[in-house]
Structure formats: structure tokens, C-alpha cells
Design a protein around this motif. Structure first.
Motif, PDB file in Angstrom:
ATOM      1  N   GLU A  78       0.827  -1.208   0.000  1.00  0.00           N
ATOM      2  CA  GLU A  78       0.000   0.000   0.000  1.00  0.00           C
ATOM      3  C   GLU A  78       0.863   1.260   0.000  1.00  0.00           C
ATOM      4  N   TYR A 129      -7.960   8.986  -2.735  1.00  0.00           N
ATOM      5  CA  TYR A 129      -8.876   7.846  -2.681  1.00  0.00           C
ATOM      6  C   TYR A 129     -10.322   8.231  -3.014  1.00  0.00           C
ATOM      7  N   TYR A 175      -5.247  -1.409  -5.371  1.00  0.00           N
ATOM      8  CA  TYR A 175      -5.673  -0.972  -4.043  1.00  0.00           C
ATOM      9  C   TYR A 175      -6.765  -1.890  -3.498  1.00  0.00           C
ATOM     10  N   ARG A 176      -7.716  -2.254  -4.354  1.00  0.00           N
ATOM     11  CA  ARG A 176      -8.800  -3.144  -3.908  1.00  0.00           C
ATOM     12  C   ARG A 176      -8.260  -4.516  -3.526  1.00  0.00           C
ATOM     13  N   GLN A 189      -6.557  -4.306  -0.078  1.00  0.00           N
ATOM     14  CA  GLN A 189      -7.530  -4.238   1.017  1.00  0.00           C
ATOM     15  C   GLN A 189      -8.232  -5.575   1.216  1.00  0.00           C
ATOM     16  N   ARG A 203      -5.852  -7.896   2.925  1.00  0.00           N
ATOM     17  CA  ARG A 203      -5.713  -7.508   4.332  1.00  0.00           C
ATOM     18  C   ARG A 203      -6.884  -8.053   5.160  1.00  0.00           C
ATOM     19  N   GLN A 204      -8.114  -7.953   4.638  1.00  0.00           N
ATOM     20  CA  GLN A 204      -9.278  -8.463   5.358  1.00  0.00           C
ATOM     21  C   GLN A 204      -9.203  -9.977   5.514  1.00  0.00           C
TER      22      GLN A 204
END
Length: 412
Positions: free
Chosen positions: A50, A230, A260-261, A264, A267-268
Motif C-alpha cells: 500500500e 482515494y 488498491y482493492r 484491502q 488484508r481483510q
């Protein structure tokens, strides 16, 4: 509480007499440590990606572009003025863009040529910082100079200071195919972005690009940077609606938003994996404590005959499990932080031993594994591990309270 903690520590020291309890306890502690270390490393890698996306990609590519659907933009100065008056737009500069071919001897490669203003680019972008040997200062108009990406330079065997031919497609009529326009240019600098971004890109001064395309003072469109990267899509979309001229727009989210998606989403997934992995590791504490309770039945019975309450016995074995979780968590945090801190260097050594890059620069926007440690991630992993250790300790501790002193002591 002091008595229960001291007794738990005494019980842990006495576990060495029982080889099975000691072995299972060590395995459960190492499981927690390895699980926590792996999660901290994974989350640090996601933080690194990121950071590189923000600092490397979004600092060199425009946050958005406005352009006419057909042809070139002639009244771009008026559009530029309208955009700069917007509160959320930081900068708006013209650009010229076209596809061409670069030729060096018998080698040929396709490039996306960007015509930009060298002076304004220094003020609004970090792109000049990625030109090797600080050659951006020599990138000036009317000197037949070009900056090319490291990827195309390597494939064409072009070095800094060399000369190349730029082939520009010429507009053809239905009955006549015109040969491309050929221009001889000197490579004043090499753009190195450590990934696919610099594979097929070439930069020209804006006025030189306009002359090569014979478009006069017209430009392809306006490059825009916004104050909240963003929310670039919404800001640029709203700005385009407020313009007097009908222009199409695009933002970095259309071309690089998937990165970016994906970051994320991963990460989740890793946070979910954190609960599962640490949970499985922590529940090894259950088997450790169950065996420990079985091993310490005589000691528990003696404590009860001396007046120890069920609450005290429960606290002793809860502390027993929490201490195991604490030791494993601390080892995992230290191991994870150290490995995350040196992750890029470690992967560099691994790549040198393997003889190839793990991240292919033709696919990813970087060709190295980044890492950035966030204290919040470390704390979340550590606290989650301790909570799961506490939960895992409850059942064996409650079971220890049900031991009947008379039955246990009569059996010895």
C-alpha cells in the motif's frame, strides 16, 4: 491474585518432571509464536504494498485526466483555469499523449509517449525523482531529447546519452497509407520505477510533442491531481460536470484501482486468517492444561485440603494458560517484527540464491517485496492472541475445580 499467579508459575516450573506436559506445552507455545510471526509478516507486506502504491504509483501517475471524446483540446487554458478554481483540485496541467515506436538498430519497441511540461512536472509530481543520475534537469524542449523507461531501454539495449529513432504514425486516407514520421532523439535519461510502470513509457517536452504531431497549441487533455487521492473518481467526475465544455474523464482507479482493492481484500482475509490461525494455536493450550490438570491432581487436592477455594484453583490454571499464551505471543511478536523489518533484504538474498525475481516486473508495479510495520497491526495480533489464550484456558481451569480431594488422596 498474587497467590494464584505465584502458584501457576510454580506449576509451570514443575511441569519439567512430566515430559509429556512439557512437550505439549512447548509445541503449543511455538505454534502461537509461528502463527503470530506469520501474520505480522503478512500484514507488514500488505502495508508495504500500500505504501509503494501511494508513494511510487500515485506520486508519478496523474490522479485523473480530462480529455475530449474526439480530437484534441484547443481551449485547454480556459478549462485549466476552471479546474484550478476548484477547492478539491491541487493541480491541472496539459499533456499530449500518443503511441509510437522506438528503434535502435534492428531492435524495435512500442511505447506510450507522454508530452509534459518539465518545469511544472517538478512541482506537482515525484516523477523527476525516478530519473536516474538526476538527469531531469537536462530534460528541456527544443533539444531533441527524450526520457525512456528502464524496461524499454533494456529491451532495446539503449543507454543514457544514446540516440534512438522515434516513429510516429501518420494519419492516412482510405486510399493511401502514409509511412510513419521518423525523428532522431537523444536519450537524456532513464526512468526507473522498479516495475511495469517504466516498461513501455517515453517522455517528451510538451512543446516538442506538439510540434511532432503538428497540432499547434492544442493538447490531448488535462492531467489532474486532487487533495484526496482515494476519492479521485468522485472529485474529478464532479469537476467535469461543472465545466462549460463536455469532456470525458478517467482516474487512477480505472487503471490502478484493482491494486488498491486487492490489497484491502487480502488484508481483510489476513485478519480473518489471524483469528483462525491464532485460534487453532491457542487452543493447543486446552490440551496442555487438560494434561496439566491430570498431572497436578494431587497438588490440587492438597491445596483444597489447605483451604483453597474453587475460585483460586480456577485462577491458577487460567494464569497457567495465559502465561503460555503470553510467552508464545511475545516470541511471535519479536520474531515477526524482526523478520518484517528485514523482509526486503531477506527476499533479496532468497532471489539471489534462486537466480530470478519472485515478483515479475512485467506483471507487478514493483519487482521487490516491500514491508512496513504498523504498531496497530502488532497490537491487534497480540491482543487477539491473549484473548484467545484466556478463552482457551477457561474450560481446563473450570475442570480443575471439580477434582474431589478425598478421592484423589485416597488413591495414593
Amino acid at each position: 491474585m498474587n497467590l494464584s499467579l505465584i502458584t501457576a508459575l510454580k506449576f509451570r516450573k514443575g511441569r519439567r518432571k512430566s515430559g509429556m506436559v512439557s512437550l505439549i506445552s512447548i509445541i503449543s507455545t511455538l505454534s502461537i509464536a509461528i502463527g503470530i510471526a506469520a501474520l505480522i509478516i503478512g500484514l507488514s507486506a500488505m502495508n508495504g504494498f500500500e505504501r509503494e502504491l501511494h508513494n511510487r504509483v500515485l506520486s508519478v501517475v496523474p490522479h485523473g485526466q480530462l480529455y475530449p471524446e474526439y480530437g484534441n483540446l484547443d481551449n485547454w487554458r480556459h478549462v485549466q483555469q476552471e479546474l484550478t478554481n476548484s477547492n478539491n483540485i491541487v493541480s491541472a496541467v496539459p499533456f499530449v499523449s500518443f503511441t509510437g515506436l522506438i528503434e535502435n538498430g534492428s531492435k524495435l519497441g512500442a511505447v506510450e509517449v507522454q508530452g509534459i511540461d518539465p518545469e511544472k512536472e517538478k512541482q506537482i509530481s515525484a516523477l523527476p525523482n525516478y530519473v536516474l543520475n538526476n538527469k531531469w534537469q537536462d530534460f528541456k524542449p527544443d533539444r531533441q531529447r527524450i526520457i525512456i523507461g528502464a524496461g524499454i531501454a533494456k529491451s532495446l539495449s539503449v543507454s543514457e546519452g544514446g540516440w534512438v529513432s522515434l516513429l510516429i504514425p501518420a494519419s492516412s486516407t482510405p486510399n493511401q497509407l502514409k509511412p510513419p514520421k521518423r525523428v532522431r532523439l537523444q536519450v537524456v535519461g532513464i526512468l526507473e520505477l522498479s516495475g511495469s510502470l517504466s516498461n513501455n513509457v517515453a517522455l517528451l517536452p510538451l512543446t516538442d510533442a506538439q510540434k511532432l504531431l503538428n497540432i499547434g497549441d492544442n493538447v490531448t487533455g488535462i492531467m489532474i491531481n486532487v487533495n484526496n487521492v482515494y476519492q479521485a473518481n468522485q472529485i474529478i467526475g464532479q469537476a467535469s460536470l461543472n465545466l462549460e465544455e463536455n469532456l470525458s474523464f478517467t482516474s487512477w482507479e480505472n487503471s490502478f484501482g484493482f491494486m488498491y482493492r486487492d490489497i484491502q481484500m487480502i488484508r481483510q482475509i489476513m485478519y480473518l486468517a489471524m483469528i483462525v490461525v491464532i485460534g487453532v494455536a491457542c487452543f493447543n493450550i486446552v490440551s496442555t492444561l487438560v494434561i496439566a490438570v491430570k498431572d497436578k491432581q494431587r497438588d490440587i487436592a492438597i491445596l483444597k485440603t489447605l483451604g483453597a477455594t474453587n475460585q483460586l484453583i480456577k485462577h491458577i490454571f487460567i494464569w497457567y494458560g495465559v502465561i503460555s499464551g503470553l510467552i508464545g505471543s511475545l516470541i511471535g511478536v519479536i520474531l515477526g517484527v524482526v523478520l518484517s523489518w528485514q523482509l526486503s533484504n531477506i527476499m533479496g538474498v532468497v532471489e539471489s540464491l534462486m537466480g530470478h525475481k519472485i515478483l515479475n516486473s512485467n506483471i507487478y508495479f514493483i519487482d521487490f517485496l516491500p514491508s512496513e510495520i504498523h504498531l496497530f497491526d502488532v497490537l491487534v495480533v497480540f491482543i487477539t492472541s491473549m484473548l484467545l489464550s484466556l478463552i482457551a484456558s477457561y474450560y481446563p481451569a473450570k475442570r480443575a475445580c471439580k477434582i474431589d480431594p478425598a478421592r484423589i488422596l485416597n488413591s495414593f
